[in-house]
Design a protein around this motif. Structure first.
Motif, PDB file in Angstrom:
ATOM      1  N   VAL A  35      38.386 -43.350  55.673  1.00 54.60           N
ATOM      2  CA  VAL A  35      37.081 -42.686  55.627  1.00 54.60           C
ATOM      3  C   VAL A  35      36.230 -43.169  56.799  1.00 54.60           C
ATOM      4  CG1 VAL A  35      34.987 -42.332  54.261  1.00 54.60           C
ATOM      5  CG2 VAL A  35      37.211 -42.563  53.112  1.00 54.60           C
ATOM      6  N   ARG A  36      35.596 -42.229  57.482  1.00 55.43           N
ATOM      7  CA  ARG A  36      34.696 -42.594  58.585  1.00 55.43           C
ATOM      8  C   ARG A  36      33.247 -42.459  58.132  1.00 55.43           C
ATOM      9  NH1 ARG A  36      36.878 -40.659  63.772  1.00 55.43           N
ATOM     10  NH2 ARG A  36      37.894 -42.693  63.553  1.00 55.43           N
ATOM     11  N   ILE A  37      32.515 -43.559  58.210  1.00 51.02           N
ATOM     12  CA  ILE A  37      31.094 -43.577  57.892  1.00 51.02           C
ATOM     13  C   ILE A  37      30.328 -43.553  59.211  1.00 51.02           C
ATOM     14  CG2 ILE A  37      29.230 -44.884  56.786  1.00 51.02           C
ATOM     15  CD1 ILE A  37      31.439 -46.216  55.042  1.00 51.02           C
ATOM     16  N   SER A  38      29.677 -42.430  59.507  1.00 49.79           N
ATOM     17  CA  SER A  38      28.909 -42.286  60.747  1.00 49.79           C
ATOM     18  C   SER A  38      27.453 -42.635  60.462  1.00 49.79           C
ATOM     19  CB  SER A  38      29.019 -40.856  61.279  1.00 49.79           C
ATOM     20  OG  SER A  38      30.376 -40.514  61.515  1.00 49.79           O
ATOM     21  N   CYS A  95      25.297 -42.350  67.053  1.00 51.88           N
ATOM     22  CA  CYS A  95      26.702 -41.961  66.829  1.00 51.88           C
ATOM     23  C   CYS A  95      27.623 -43.130  66.504  1.00 51.88           C
ATOM     24  CB  CYS A  95      27.220 -41.199  68.049  1.00 51.88           C
ATOM     25  SG  CYS A  95      27.166 -42.170  69.580  1.00 51.88           S
ATOM     26  N   GLU A  96      27.105 -44.166  65.837  1.00 53.31           N
ATOM     27  CA  GLU A  96      27.971 -45.282  65.455  1.00 53.31           C
ATOM     28  C   GLU A  96      28.861 -44.888  64.280  1.00 53.31           C
ATOM     29  OE1 GLU A  96      27.842 -48.288  67.523  1.00 53.31           O
ATOM     30  OE2 GLU A  96      27.075 -46.430  68.395  1.00 53.31           O
ATOM     31  N   CYS A  97      29.969 -45.572  64.134  1.00 51.26           N
ATOM     32  CA  CYS A  97      30.831 -45.285  62.986  1.00 51.26           C
ATOM     33  C   CYS A  97      31.674 -46.503  62.630  1.00 51.26           C
ATOM     34  CB  CYS A  97      31.725 -44.068  63.248  1.00 51.26           C
ATOM     35  SG  CYS A  97      32.916 -44.264  64.579  1.00 51.26           S
ATOM     36  N   VAL A  98      32.008 -46.575  61.360  1.00 51.54           N
ATOM     37  CA  VAL A  98      32.898 -47.603  60.852  1.00 51.54           C
ATOM     38  C   VAL A  98      33.903 -46.919  59.928  1.00 51.54           C
ATOM     39  CG1 VAL A  98      31.274 -48.153  58.957  1.00 51.54           C
ATOM     40  CG2 VAL A  98      33.062 -49.789  59.595  1.00 51.54           C
ATOM     41  N   ASP A  99      35.166 -47.297  60.045  1.00 52.45           N
ATOM     42  CA  ASP A  99      36.229 -46.727  59.217  1.00 52.45           C
ATOM     43  C   ASP A  99      36.606 -47.698  58.112  1.00 52.45           C
ATOM     44  OD1 ASP A  99      36.173 -44.664  61.020  1.00 52.45           O
ATOM     45  OD2 ASP A  99      38.079 -45.148  61.979  1.00 52.45           O
ATOM     46  N   TRP A 110      28.873 -40.838  48.371  1.00 45.41           N
ATOM     47  CA  TRP A 110      29.030 -42.033  49.216  1.00 45.41           C
ATOM     48  C   TRP A 110      27.815 -42.172  50.134  1.00 45.41           C
ATOM     49  CZ3 TRP A 110      33.779 -44.779  51.289  1.00 45.41           C
ATOM     50  CH2 TRP A 110      34.793 -44.832  50.331  1.00 45.41           C
ATOM     51  N   GLN A 111      27.439 -41.073  50.783  1.00 45.83           N
ATOM     52  CA  GLN A 111      26.330 -41.116  51.731  1.00 45.83           C
ATOM     53  C   GLN A 111      25.033 -41.503  51.034  1.00 45.83           C
ATOM     54  OE1 GLN A 111      26.044 -37.635  54.213  1.00 45.83           O
ATOM     55  NE2 GLN A 111      24.027 -38.160  55.018  1.00 45.83           N
ATOM     56  N   SER A 112      24.767 -40.918  49.882  1.00 47.25           N
ATOM     57  CA  SER A 112      23.544 -41.228  49.136  1.00 47.25           C
ATOM     58  C   SER A 112      23.535 -42.678  48.677  1.00 47.25           C
ATOM     59  CB  SER A 112      23.419 -40.302  47.922  1.00 47.25           C
ATOM     60  OG  SER A 112      23.311 -38.959  48.326  1.00 47.25           O
ATOM     61  N   ALA A 113      24.668 -43.152  48.180  1.00 46.46           N
ATOM     62  CA  ALA A 113      24.761 -44.521  47.678  1.00 46.46           C
ATOM     63  C   ALA A 113      24.544 -45.536  48.789  1.00 46.46           C
ATOM     64  CB  ALA A 113      26.122 -44.743  47.012  1.00 46.46           C
ATOM     65  N   LEU A 114      25.082 -45.262  49.966  1.00 46.55           N
ATOM     66  CA  LEU A 114      24.931 -46.197  51.086  1.00 46.55           C
ATOM     67  C   LEU A 114      23.507 -46.186  51.638  1.00 46.55           C
ATOM     68  CD1 LEU A 114      28.324 -45.505  52.897  1.00 46.55           C
ATOM     69  CD2 LEU A 114      27.685 -47.595  51.678  1.00 46.55           C
ATOM     70  N   ASN A 115      22.936 -45.007  51.807  1.00 48.66           N
ATOM     71  CA  ASN A 115      21.577 -44.925  52.359  1.00 48.66           C
ATOM     72  C   ASN A 115      20.543 -45.563  51.447  1.00 48.66           C
ATOM     73  OD1 ASN A 115      21.849 -43.775  54.916  1.00 48.66           O
ATOM     74  ND2 ASN A 115      22.018 -41.711  54.076  1.00 48.66           N
ATOM     75  N   PRO A 143      19.773 -51.417  55.329  1.00 48.90           N
ATOM     76  CA  PRO A 143      18.564 -52.047  55.887  1.00 48.90           C
ATOM     77  C   PRO A 143      17.825 -51.072  56.797  1.00 48.90           C
ATOM     78  CG  PRO A 143      20.536 -52.850  56.997  1.00 48.90           C
ATOM     79  CD  PRO A 143      21.009 -52.026  55.841  1.00 48.90           C
ATOM     80  N   ALA A 144      16.570 -51.365  57.082  1.00 49.36           N
ATOM     81  CA  ALA A 144      15.746 -50.509  57.942  1.00 49.36           C
ATOM     82  C   ALA A 144      16.412 -50.325  59.297  1.00 49.36           C
ATOM     83  CB  ALA A 144      14.362 -51.130  58.117  1.00 49.36           C
ATOM     84  N   GLY A 145      16.399 -49.097  59.784  1.00 45.25           N
ATOM     85  CA  GLY A 145      16.958 -48.795  61.094  1.00 45.25           C
ATOM     86  C   GLY A 145      18.382 -48.301  61.081  1.00 45.25           C
ATOM     87  N   ILE A 146      19.055 -48.408  59.940  1.00 53.49           N
ATOM     88  CA  ILE A 146      20.430 -47.904  59.822  1.00 53.49           C
ATOM     89  C   ILE A 146      20.439 -46.770  58.806  1.00 53.49           C
ATOM     90  CG2 ILE A 146      22.817 -48.432  59.201  1.00 53.49           C
ATOM     91  CD1 ILE A 146      22.374 -51.277  60.098  1.00 53.49           C
ATOM     92  N   HIS A 147      20.913 -45.622  59.237  1.00 52.14           N
ATOM     93  CA  HIS A 147      20.915 -44.433  58.370  1.00 52.14           C
ATOM     94  C   HIS A 147      22.265 -43.722  58.498  1.00 52.14           C
ATOM     95  CE1 HIS A 147      19.446 -40.933  56.181  1.00 52.14           C
ATOM     96  NE2 HIS A 147      19.915 -40.166  57.150  1.00 52.14           N
ATOM     97  N   VAL A 148      22.934 -43.536  57.370  1.00 49.36           N
ATOM     98  CA  VAL A 148      24.237 -42.856  57.355  1.00 49.36           C
ATOM     99  C   VAL A 148      24.009 -41.361  57.511  1.00 49.36           C
ATOM    100  CG1 VAL A 148      26.314 -42.369  56.000  1.00 49.36           C
ATOM    101  CG2 VAL A 148      25.283 -44.647  55.920  1.00 49.36           C
ATOM    102  N   THR A 149      24.663 -40.761  58.495  1.00 52.65           N
ATOM    103  CA  THR A 149      24.503 -39.336  58.787  1.00 52.65           C
ATOM    104  C   THR A 149      25.662 -38.487  58.287  1.00 52.65           C
ATOM    105  OG1 THR A 149      25.508 -39.682  60.971  1.00 52.65           O
ATOM    106  CG2 THR A 149      23.092 -39.780  60.824  1.00 52.65           C
ATOM    107  N   ARG A 150      26.819 -39.127  58.058  1.00 51.11           N
ATOM    108  CA  ARG A 150      27.990 -38.352  57.638  1.00 51.11           C
ATOM    109  C   ARG A 150      29.044 -39.299  57.082  1.00 51.11           C
ATOM    110  NH1 ARG A 150      32.799 -36.238  60.507  1.00 51.11           N
ATOM    111  NH2 ARG A 150      33.372 -34.200  59.638  1.00 51.11           N
ATOM    112  N   VAL A 151      29.715 -38.865  56.026  1.00 46.96           N
ATOM    113  CA  VAL A 151      30.873 -39.575  55.498  1.00 46.96           C
ATOM    114  C   VAL A 151      31.981 -38.540  55.315  1.00 46.96           C
ATOM    115  CG1 VAL A 151      31.799 -41.022  53.658  1.00 46.96           C
ATOM    116  CG2 VAL A 151      29.383 -41.222  54.278  1.00 46.96           C
ATOM    117  N   ALA A 152      33.126 -38.780  55.921  1.00 44.68           N
ATOM    118  CA  ALA A 152      34.202 -37.779  55.883  1.00 44.68           C
ATOM    119  C   ALA A 152      35.522 -38.441  56.229  1.00 44.68           C
ATOM    120  CB  ALA A 152      33.908 -36.651  56.879  1.00 44.68           C
ATOM    121  N   PRO A 153      36.643 -37.782  55.881  1.00 38.19           N
ATOM    122  CA  PRO A 153      37.950 -38.323  56.282  1.00 38.19           C
ATOM    123  C   PRO A 153      38.052 -38.383  57.806  1.00 38.19           C
ATOM    124  CG  PRO A 153      38.197 -36.575  54.649  1.00 38.19           C
ATOM    125  CD  PRO A 153      36.770 -36.555  55.087  1.00 38.19           C
ATOM    126  N   VAL A 154      38.786 -39.344  58.312  1.00 37.25           N
ATOM    127  CA  VAL A 154      38.956 -39.503  59.754  1.00 37.25           C
ATOM    128  C   VAL A 154      39.730 -38.324  60.326  1.00 37.25           C
ATOM    129  CG1 VAL A 154      40.164 -40.862  61.508  1.00 37.25           C
ATOM    130  CG2 VAL A 154      38.761 -41.998  59.788  1.00 37.25           C
TER     131      VAL A 154
END
Length: 214
Positions: A4-7, A63-67, A80-85, A89-100
């Motif tokens: 899974v890629r978390i952008s 455009c950062e991402c972690v797999d 996943w996106q809602s749970a992470l956001n 912490p302040a300044g980090i916002h998940v824009t997309r979660v999807a299969p790689v």
């Protein structure tokens, strides 16, 4: 198992979170979220994570991402996106979660938007008039002289009120990876334009054929 890629965006105060601290942040956030992420095996199990093209300290990104990996059969990526956001912490916002879709090593270029005070326009024109712009690049393999003009022949910029913005794409492959700080450092050393006056924002990654990395 699904990769899974978390952008995510990394801006403002979060730009001063180093890669090592960002790894710790993501480990804690993923654990707190309760999401079904896969852990490594052994005596010290931890969440498997890989980051693409680590960002320099003090630079911002859209455009950062972690797999990560999951054994869940049908992950709800919106959840996943809602749970992470909810706990980022302040300044980090998940824009997309999807299969790689693409492997990280398919990244060939990183694109940036650099903002300077409006008075910097004169210096940018001075750079454009140069025939060469040699800089010293440091890496694990040692020092190497790079001519910036081979990769950035001209600085094309737009005047926006009290700032000027320039867009550029730089090599970001394993063979050659150029940091925009090489340019801001050169402009300071050559023309006295303070590197600290530049705001650097990474906007996207491109593949070798200039397709958007996803």
């Amino acid at each position: 198992m699904i990769t899974v890629r978390i952008s995510f965006e990394k801006k403002n105060e979060a730009s001063y979170i180093s890669l090592l601290d960002l790894q710790r942040v993501m480990q804690r956030v993923l654990k707190r979220s309760g999401l079904p992420v896969w852990h490594t095996l052994g005596f010290n199990p931890h969440i498997y994570m890989t980051f693409a093209c680590p960002l320099s300290l003090g630079q911002e990104s859209e455009c950062e991402c972690v797999d990560v990996k999951t054994e869940a059969e049908a992950p709800d990526f919106a959840q996943w996106q809602s749970a992470l956001n909810a706990i980022m912490p302040a300044g980090i916002h998940v824009t997309r979660v999807a299969p790689v879709e693409m492997k990280a090593d398919s990244i060939a270029f990183a694109c940036y938007r650099i903002s300077y005070p409006a008075a910097a326009a004169a210096v940018l024109e001075q750079y454009n008039a140069l025939e060469t712009a040699p800089v010293e690049k440091h890496s694990k393999r040692g020092k190497k002289i790079i001519d910036l003009k081979e990769h950035i022949p001209q600085l094309r910029y737009t005047a926006l009120g009290d700032t000027v913005q320039l867009e550029l794409c730089l090599p970001a492959a394993q063979e050659l990876n150029l940091n925009p700080s090489l340019l801001t450092g050169f402009l300071e050393e050559k023309f006295g334009l303070p590197a600290a006056s530049a705001n650097i924002l990474r906007t996207k990654f491109l593949t070798a054929d200039r397709q958007l990395f996803a």
